[in-house]
Write an enzyme that holds these catalytic residues in place. Structure first.
Site, PDB file in Angstrom:
ATOM      1  CE  LYS A  80      -0.629  -0.023   5.236  1.00 45.88           C
ATOM      2  NZ  LYS A  80      -0.353   1.286   5.471  1.00 45.88           N
ATOM      3  CG  ASP A  81       3.735   1.836   2.381  1.00 46.42           C
ATOM      4  OD1 ASP A  81       2.763   2.490   2.916  1.00 46.42           O
ATOM      5  OD2 ASP A  81       4.358   1.377   3.491  1.00 46.42           O
ATOM      6  NE  ARG A 125      -7.387   3.767   3.428  1.00 44.59           N
ATOM      7  CZ  ARG A 125      -7.258   3.397   4.948  1.00 44.59           C
ATOM      8  NH1 ARG A 125      -8.434   2.654   4.978  1.00 44.59           N
ATOM      9  NH2 ARG A 125      -6.035   2.569   5.537  1.00 44.59           N
ATOM     10  NE  ARG A 126      -5.417   3.252   8.923  1.00 46.71           N
ATOM     11  CZ  ARG A 126      -3.826   2.473   8.544  1.00 46.71           C
ATOM     12  NH1 ARG A 126      -3.457   3.587   9.157  1.00 46.71           N
ATOM     13  NH2 ARG A 126      -4.362   1.456   8.454  1.00 46.71           N
ATOM     14  NE  ARG A 143       3.954  10.127   8.995  1.00 43.71           N
ATOM     15  CZ  ARG A 143       5.226  10.918   8.410  1.00 43.71           C
ATOM     16  NH1 ARG A 143       5.803  12.416   8.043  1.00 43.71           N
ATOM     17  NH2 ARG A 143       6.463  10.139   7.939  1.00 43.71           N
ATOM     18  NE  ARG A 149       2.672   4.665  12.475  1.00 43.60           N
ATOM     19  CZ  ARG A 149       1.509   3.830  11.951  1.00 43.60           C
ATOM     20  NH1 ARG A 149      -0.009   3.906  12.089  1.00 43.60           N
ATOM     21  NH2 ARG A 149       2.392   2.620  11.197  1.00 43.60           N
ATOM     22  CB  CYS A 234      -0.790   6.492  -2.380  1.00 46.06           C
ATOM     23  SG  CYS A 234       0.886   7.263  -1.760  1.00 46.06           S
TER      24      CYS A 234
END
Length: 303
Positions: A80-81, A125-126, A143, A149, A234
């Site tokens: 996804k990155d 997105r979240r 981040r 995190r 993205c």
């Protein structure tokens, strides 16, 4: 025994876990390997949200350069990155069997869900999907690697933070105090690991072909085609998930406004074997249903 395959990876605990997984698979096939950890720009600059950095592939660019320079032979990424367009000369060599695709909320008690609360995430997105469901909540930027995190959440007065389930499960960091966010559409290719190699490196491509999981490849390619057709990067609040169900592929994709107030969604099904251009066609449906105007607003606001 052949040459030593140098495996490039970010140096976070999760990235190293992923690289060692690939290393173990290759060793089982009698290939010689060596890990080459590097630190990416996305791991160094932690005081700005990702979308403000304006760099496509911020977690992958350093490894791309290392591969082009001949310092590594292959690189392992959270898929996804990875930007939907790979650098010239670098190709997908294997997509491993996909793990848990879900987002989860790690929390300090869920009473706040019916009242005011503060949630942390570094993902547009979240953030957009959380605000779509809980418009009165505050969402703050978070981040760092998953360990960082998680520690920031513990040290804060936030009510919770959103994580990818797969990342926490892989390094055994998933706590008891979490809930599955089954209503949240995941990032395209979330839960999937990608291994890239140089296009002219036949030895590595043949080695990695043994690791490829075709069902996962089919699904993430549809999701990434959807993402590429929508905006080619993205940073926008885009979710996509393709799943195999018997002889069919079920797809759900969504585009949100930055504040979460607007949502454009598509849910479609296609037979396996007929999925060519399926992701692109789903994206075009969203674009023709107001998505084009919404994407223009998003890009304007992110400048």
């Amino acid at each position: 025994m052949g040459r030593i395959i140098r495996i490039g990876t970010r140096d976070s605990e999760l990235a190293l876990w992923q690289a060692r997984t690939v290393q173990n698979h290759l060793r089982d096939l009698d290939y010689n390997t060596a890990l080459v950890p590097v630190k990416s720009t996305g791991d160094i600059i932690l005081d700005k949200p990702l979308y403000e950095l304006g760099i496509t592939g911020i977690f992958t660019k350093t490894l791309d350069v290392a591969m082009i320079n001949g310092d590594i032979d292959i690189a392992v990424h959270s898929m996804k990155d990875v930007p939907t367009a790979l650098p010239k000369g670098i190709v997908e060599a294997a997509i491993l069997k996909r793990a848990n695709v879900s987002d989860i909320l790690v929390h300090k008690g869920v009473n706040f869900l019916e009242n005011d609360g503060t949630i942390a995430t570094g993902s547009l997105r979240r953030k957009a999907q959380w605000l779509h469901k809980y418009p009165t909540h505050a969402v703050v930027d978070l981040r760092g690697n998953v360990n960082t995190r998680m520690q920031k959440l513990q040290d804060s007065n936030w009510n919770g933070a959103i994580f990818a389930a797969a990342g926490l499960e892989r390094i055994d960091l998933k706590p008891e105090n979490y809930i599955d966010l089954n209503w949240m559409v995941p990032a395209p290719a979330q839960g999937a690991m990608l291994v890239v190699a140089k296009d002219d490196d036949v030895y590595c491509k043949e080695a990695l072909a043994h690791l490829n999981h075709k069902p996962s490849e089919i699904c993430v390619h549809i999701e990434r085609a959807f993402l590429r057709e929508l905006e080619g990067g993205c940073t926008a609040p885009i979710g996509a998930l393709a799943t195999l169900e018997n002889d069919a592929i079920l797809f759900r994709g969504a585009l949100f406004s930055l504040d979460g107030q607007h949502k454009i969604e598509v849910i479609k099904k296609v037979k396996i074997g007929e999925e060519q251009n399926f992701g692109q066609n789903c994206a075009r449906e969203i674009l023709n249903n107001g998505g084009k105007e919404l994407m223009s607003k998003i890009k304007k606001n992110l400048k």
